[in-house]
Design a protein around this motif. Structure first.
Motif, PDB file in Angstrom:
ATOM      1  N   GLY A 316       0.849  -1.229  -0.013  1.00 38.48           N
ATOM      2  CA  GLY A 316       0.144  -0.007  -0.022  1.00 38.48           C
ATOM      3  C   GLY A 316       0.783   1.290   0.002  1.00 38.48           C
ATOM      4  O   GLY A 316       0.102   2.304   0.030  1.00 38.48           O
ATOM      5  N   GLU A 317       2.324   1.127   0.207  1.00 41.51           N
ATOM      6  CA  GLU A 317       2.911   2.234   0.201  1.00 41.51           C
ATOM      7  C   GLU A 317       4.001   2.593  -1.241  1.00 41.51           C
ATOM      8  O   GLU A 317       5.056   2.938  -0.999  1.00 41.51           O
ATOM      9  N   LEU A 318       3.646   1.823  -2.269  1.00 48.62           N
ATOM     10  CA  LEU A 318       4.392   1.900  -3.394  1.00 48.62           C
ATOM     11  C   LEU A 318       4.371   3.337  -3.965  1.00 48.62           C
ATOM     12  O   LEU A 318       3.343   3.998  -4.013  1.00 48.62           O
ATOM     13  N   THR A 339      -3.702  -2.685  -5.468  1.00 50.61           N
ATOM     14  CA  THR A 339      -2.465  -3.292  -5.184  1.00 50.61           C
ATOM     15  C   THR A 339      -2.620  -3.410  -3.601  1.00 50.61           C
ATOM     16  O   THR A 339      -2.004  -4.620  -3.436  1.00 50.61           O
ATOM     17  N   VAL A 340      -3.473  -2.736  -2.991  1.00 48.80           N
ATOM     18  CA  VAL A 340      -3.663  -3.254  -1.519  1.00 48.80           C
ATOM     19  C   VAL A 340      -4.536  -4.624  -1.358  1.00 48.80           C
ATOM     20  O   VAL A 340      -4.253  -5.436  -0.546  1.00 48.80           O
ATOM     21  N   ALA A 341      -5.514  -4.597  -2.369  1.00 41.49           N
ATOM     22  CA  ALA A 341      -6.286  -5.905  -2.078  1.00 41.49           C
ATOM     23  C   ALA A 341      -5.479  -6.961  -2.771  1.00 41.49           C
ATOM     24  O   ALA A 341      -5.813  -8.187  -2.267  1.00 41.49           O
ATOM     25  N   LEU A 342      -4.301  -7.023  -3.685  1.00 42.70           N
ATOM     26  CA  LEU A 342      -3.606  -7.968  -3.960  1.00 42.70           C
ATOM     27  C   LEU A 342      -2.857  -8.372  -2.832  1.00 42.70           C
ATOM     28  O   LEU A 342      -2.412  -9.690  -2.732  1.00 42.70           O
ATOM     29  N   ARG A 343      -2.199  -7.312  -2.090  1.00 41.19           N
ATOM     30  CA  ARG A 343      -1.333  -8.041  -1.020  1.00 41.19           C
ATOM     31  C   ARG A 343      -2.069  -8.509   0.119  1.00 41.19           C
ATOM     32  O   ARG A 343      -1.491  -9.350   0.710  1.00 41.19           O
ATOM     33  N   GLN A 344      -3.199  -7.960   0.396  1.00 38.79           N
ATOM     34  CA  GLN A 344      -4.080  -8.674   1.295  1.00 38.79           C
ATOM     35  C   GLN A 344      -4.289 -10.153   0.913  1.00 38.79           C
ATOM     36  O   GLN A 344      -4.232 -11.240   1.935  1.00 38.79           O
ATOM     37  N   GLY A 345      -4.552 -10.575  -0.214  1.00 42.53           N
ATOM     38  CA  GLY A 345      -4.844 -11.759  -0.818  1.00 42.53           C
ATOM     39  C   GLY A 345      -3.626 -12.628  -0.630  1.00 42.53           C
ATOM     40  O   GLY A 345      -3.687 -13.725  -0.283  1.00 42.53           O
ATOM     41  N   MET A 346      -2.601 -11.947  -1.156  1.00 45.83           N
ATOM     42  CA  MET A 346      -1.400 -12.816  -1.161  1.00 45.83           C
ATOM     43  C   MET A 346      -0.887 -13.126   0.346  1.00 45.83           C
ATOM     44  O   MET A 346      -0.177 -14.323   0.760  1.00 45.83           O
ATOM     45  N   ASP A 347      -1.056 -12.276   1.532  1.00 45.92           N
ATOM     46  CA  ASP A 347      -0.792 -12.376   2.698  1.00 45.92           C
ATOM     47  C   ASP A 347      -1.536 -13.787   3.290  1.00 45.92           C
ATOM     48  O   ASP A 347      -1.073 -14.368   4.181  1.00 45.92           O
ATOM     49  N   GLY A 361       4.818 -29.678  10.565  1.00 43.72           N
ATOM     50  CA  GLY A 361       6.216 -29.930  10.604  1.00 43.72           C
ATOM     51  C   GLY A 361       7.032 -29.973   9.242  1.00 43.72           C
ATOM     52  O   GLY A 361       8.075 -30.431   9.136  1.00 43.72           O
ATOM     53  N   ILE A 362       6.531 -28.957   8.262  1.00 46.52           N
ATOM     54  CA  ILE A 362       7.322 -28.979   7.029  1.00 46.52           C
ATOM     55  C   ILE A 362       8.191 -27.764   7.155  1.00 46.52           C
ATOM     56  O   ILE A 362       7.771 -26.833   7.594  1.00 46.52           O
ATOM     57  N   GLU A 363       9.251 -27.784   6.622  1.00 46.90           N
ATOM     58  CA  GLU A 363      10.570 -26.756   6.849  1.00 46.90           C
ATOM     59  C   GLU A 363       9.866 -25.750   5.737  1.00 46.90           C
ATOM     60  O   GLU A 363       9.505 -25.931   4.756  1.00 46.90           O
ATOM     61  N   MET A 364       9.970 -24.413   6.177  1.00 45.48           N
ATOM     62  CA  MET A 364       9.331 -23.288   5.462  1.00 45.48           C
ATOM     63  C   MET A 364      10.353 -22.313   5.561  1.00 45.48           C
ATOM     64  O   MET A 364      10.831 -21.675   7.090  1.00 45.48           O
ATOM     65  N   VAL A 365      11.110 -21.686   4.596  1.00 49.12           N
ATOM     66  CA  VAL A 365      11.814 -20.427   4.656  1.00 49.12           C
ATOM     67  C   VAL A 365      10.961 -19.155   4.276  1.00 49.12           C
ATOM     68  O   VAL A 365      10.282 -19.258   3.411  1.00 49.12           O
ATOM     69  N   ASP A 366      11.051 -18.248   5.410  1.00 45.59           N
ATOM     70  CA  ASP A 366      10.134 -17.212   5.255  1.00 45.59           C
ATOM     71  C   ASP A 366      10.864 -16.152   4.493  1.00 45.59           C
ATOM     72  O   ASP A 366      11.671 -15.427   4.932  1.00 45.59           O
ATOM     73  N   LEU A 367      10.217 -15.473   3.563  1.00 46.27           N
ATOM     74  CA  LEU A 367      10.731 -14.513   2.576  1.00 46.27           C
ATOM     75  C   LEU A 367       9.807 -13.377   2.760  1.00 46.27           C
ATOM     76  O   LEU A 367      10.129 -12.377   1.706  1.00 46.27           O
ATOM     77  N   SER A 368       9.093 -13.160   3.388  1.00 47.57           N
ATOM     78  CA  SER A 368       8.029 -12.215   3.439  1.00 47.57           C
ATOM     79  C   SER A 368       8.773 -10.841   3.788  1.00 47.57           C
ATOM     80  O   SER A 368       8.349  -9.825   3.519  1.00 47.57           O
ATOM     81  N   TYR A 369      10.022 -10.913   4.316  1.00 49.18           N
ATOM     82  CA  TYR A 369      10.863  -9.646   4.725  1.00 49.18           C
ATOM     83  C   TYR A 369      11.117  -8.903   3.274  1.00 49.18           C
ATOM     84  O   TYR A 369      11.572  -7.753   3.238  1.00 49.18           O
ATOM     85  N   MET A 370      10.996  -9.663   2.047  1.00 49.35           N
ATOM     86  CA  MET A 370      11.372  -9.024   0.686  1.00 49.35           C
ATOM     87  C   MET A 370      10.067  -8.165   0.186  1.00 49.35           C
ATOM     88  O   MET A 370      10.176  -7.498  -0.942  1.00 49.35           O
ATOM     89  N   HIS A 371       9.000  -8.371   0.819  1.00 47.80           N
ATOM     90  CA  HIS A 371       7.894  -7.775   0.443  1.00 47.80           C
ATOM     91  C   HIS A 371       7.802  -6.124   0.200  1.00 47.80           C
ATOM     92  O   HIS A 371       8.378  -5.472   0.975  1.00 47.80           O
ATOM     93  N   GLY A 372       7.457  -5.678  -1.083  1.00 46.00           N
ATOM     94  CA  GLY A 372       7.455  -4.163  -1.244  1.00 46.00           C
ATOM     95  C   GLY A 372       8.708  -3.654  -1.514  1.00 46.00           C
ATOM     96  O   GLY A 372       8.528  -2.282  -1.669  1.00 46.00           O
ATOM     97  N   ARG A 373       9.677  -4.256  -1.574  1.00 45.61           N
ATOM     98  CA  ARG A 373      10.853  -3.745  -2.037  1.00 45.61           C
ATOM     99  C   ARG A 373      11.411  -3.774  -3.404  1.00 45.61           C
ATOM    100  O   ARG A 373      11.710  -4.869  -3.947  1.00 45.61           O
ATOM    101  N   LYS A 374      11.409  -2.620  -3.950  1.00 47.99           N
ATOM    102  CA  LYS A 374      11.402  -2.601  -5.533  1.00 47.99           C
ATOM    103  C   LYS A 374      12.607  -2.894  -6.066  1.00 47.99           C
ATOM    104  O   LYS A 374      12.890  -3.302  -7.019  1.00 47.99           O
ATOM    105  N   GLU A 375      13.768  -3.005  -5.199  1.00 48.92           N
ATOM    106  CA  GLU A 375      14.968  -3.771  -5.730  1.00 48.92           C
ATOM    107  C   GLU A 375      15.106  -5.104  -5.956  1.00 48.92           C
ATOM    108  O   GLU A 375      16.066  -5.653  -6.690  1.00 48.92           O
ATOM    109  N   TYR A 376      13.989  -5.756  -5.444  1.00 47.63           N
ATOM    110  CA  TYR A 376      14.135  -7.163  -5.547  1.00 47.63           C
ATOM    111  C   TYR A 376      12.994  -7.683  -6.796  1.00 47.63           C
ATOM    112  O   TYR A 376      13.066  -8.836  -6.949  1.00 47.63           O
TER     113      TYR A 376
END
Length: 409
Positions: A316-318, A339-347, A361-376
């Protein structure tokens, strides 16, 4: 076309144009008196020629069906074997992506090298959609290739070395991933499966607002109505040859420089944006069940499963520059989600994935810290070179803390 058939490649287009051209020539010839009289004298030869062609076609069909029943089929969830393409992404269209991107598959149709002969080398297969395939990134820049290089650069001995293959296919969802882990013979050849998942499941539901089970039923009906020539072994073998030797003749790959992204973005920018939330309860339940089934199939094959959630540019801050990169979000209501609705659904999809992994007990790597960062990201969810490096780094860090066991299959 007839009974639901549609043109699937330029090979089909050429065959259709050729057939129509022949019919047009015959129609014109029939109304020209000298030609009509000549054809009347040659009707026996014409009938004989037609008969020879039909019998020959039938015999070739029977021979292909008997001797090479799967010759025209590409292995599921893989590209054509020994494929070699070069993309030239435009930096202005895809900021953060530079230089030519070499895309090659091995003899199994997997992006990457051949299986190592040394079975002590652990085999990791990366599964997902276009954010795993990374078609516009070079072999050395796509995150599966980077992951292999990062692990092997720090491997203390041969037993720590790995092979990493990329079986990502643009547009594929957890439905196709589940089919792969249940049916592919490669599950008996690999040690670890890395699954980057979520955005295609969400996007497909946004486009249709129908559950996968409903879509599967409609697809089965369409297949049953397909005309007989769609099942021709000769036609399908010709299409396979075109895929291998003339890949630009097909519709299975993006255009060489990514210019189509401009058209997609313009369509979104000009459209109405909707903020009303979608009812995701049924889709999320299906998604959770498929993740559970994928995990069960991996256990049956003694394959370690590592899941990564899908980061996105949506926020929501793009700023305006980042907003202009977006093109996903077309809905069944003939509008685009904001964009806000898309992010809510993806979340919600990512939260469902996290809950499912935690419960099982499935191994999961959390990549949510990358959200919203345009360099990525160079669009809604596809990684720039820096973004792919970040994904590879996160997975490498996870495997560094939770290494693959020395003993393999």
């Amino acid at each position: 076309m007839l009974r639901g058939w549609q043109i699937e490649s330029k090979v089909d287009t050429l065959v259709l144009v050729f057939s129509l051209t022949v019919l047009a020539i015959l129609a014109v010839a029939a109304v020209i008196a000298p030609v009509r009289r000549r054809l009347a004298l040659m009707w026996r030869q014409c009938v004989l020629l037609g008969g020879v062609v039909m019998v020959s076609w039938f015999l070739i069909e029977v021979a292909l069906a008997t001797l090479l029943p799967n010759a025209a089929e590409v292995p599921f969830h893989r590209r054509w074997p020994n494929l070699s393409l070069v993309f030239h992404p435009n930096h202005d269209v895809m900021p953060g992506v530079s230089g030519p991107a070499h895309y090659a598959t091995n003899s199994l149709g997997i992006r990457g090298g051949e299986f190592p002969e040394d079975r002590a080398v652990k085999r990791i297969l990366c599964l997902g959609g276009s954010t795993t395939e990374c078609a516009y990134l070079d072999e050395t820049e796509a995150w599966p290739g980077r992951l292999m290089r990062q692990i092997n650069e720090t491997a203390s001995d041969a037993k720590r070395r790995v092979w990493v293959g990329n079986a990502g296919i643009s547009g594929f969802t957890s439905k196709q991933h589940l089919q792969f882990v249940r049916e592919s013979e490669l599950m008996d050849e690999i040690d670890c499966l890395v699954l980057l998942v979520g955005v295609n499941d969400f996007s497909k539901f946004v486009e249709t607002e129908r559950l996968t089970s409903q879509i599967e039923h409609e697809q089965a009906l369409a297949l049953a109505r397909a005309p007989f020539w769609c099942r021709s072994h000769i036609r399908n073998l010709a299409r396979r040859a075109a895929n291998v030797y003339l890949p630009t003749m097909t519709r299975h790959y993006e255009d060489p420089d990514g210019a189509n992204y401009q058209l997609r973005r313009q369509e979104r920018q000009a459209a109405v944006k909707a903020d009303e939330p979608l009812e995701l309860e049924g889709a999320l339940a299906e998604y959770a069940l498929r993740i559970e089934q994928i995990a069960g199939a991996c256990r049956e094959h003694n394959v370690r499963l590592i899941v990564a959630n899908q980061p996105v540019l949506w926020s929501g801050e793009l700023d305006d520059e980042s907003e202009a990169l977006l093109w996903l979000g077309w809905t069944a209501r003939h509008s685009f989600l904001s964009t806000v609705a898309l992010r809510q659904g993806m979340d919600e999809f990512n939260a469902t994935l996290a809950l499912t992994c935690n419960r099982l007990g499935i191994e999961m790597v959390d990549l949510s810290y990358m959200h919203g960062r345009k360099e990525y990201f160079y669009d809604d969810c596809h990684f720039t070179e820096l973004g792919a490096a970040e994904v590879a780094g996160s997975l490498n860090s996870w495997l560094d803390r939770h290494p693959l066991m020395a003993e393999g299959k």
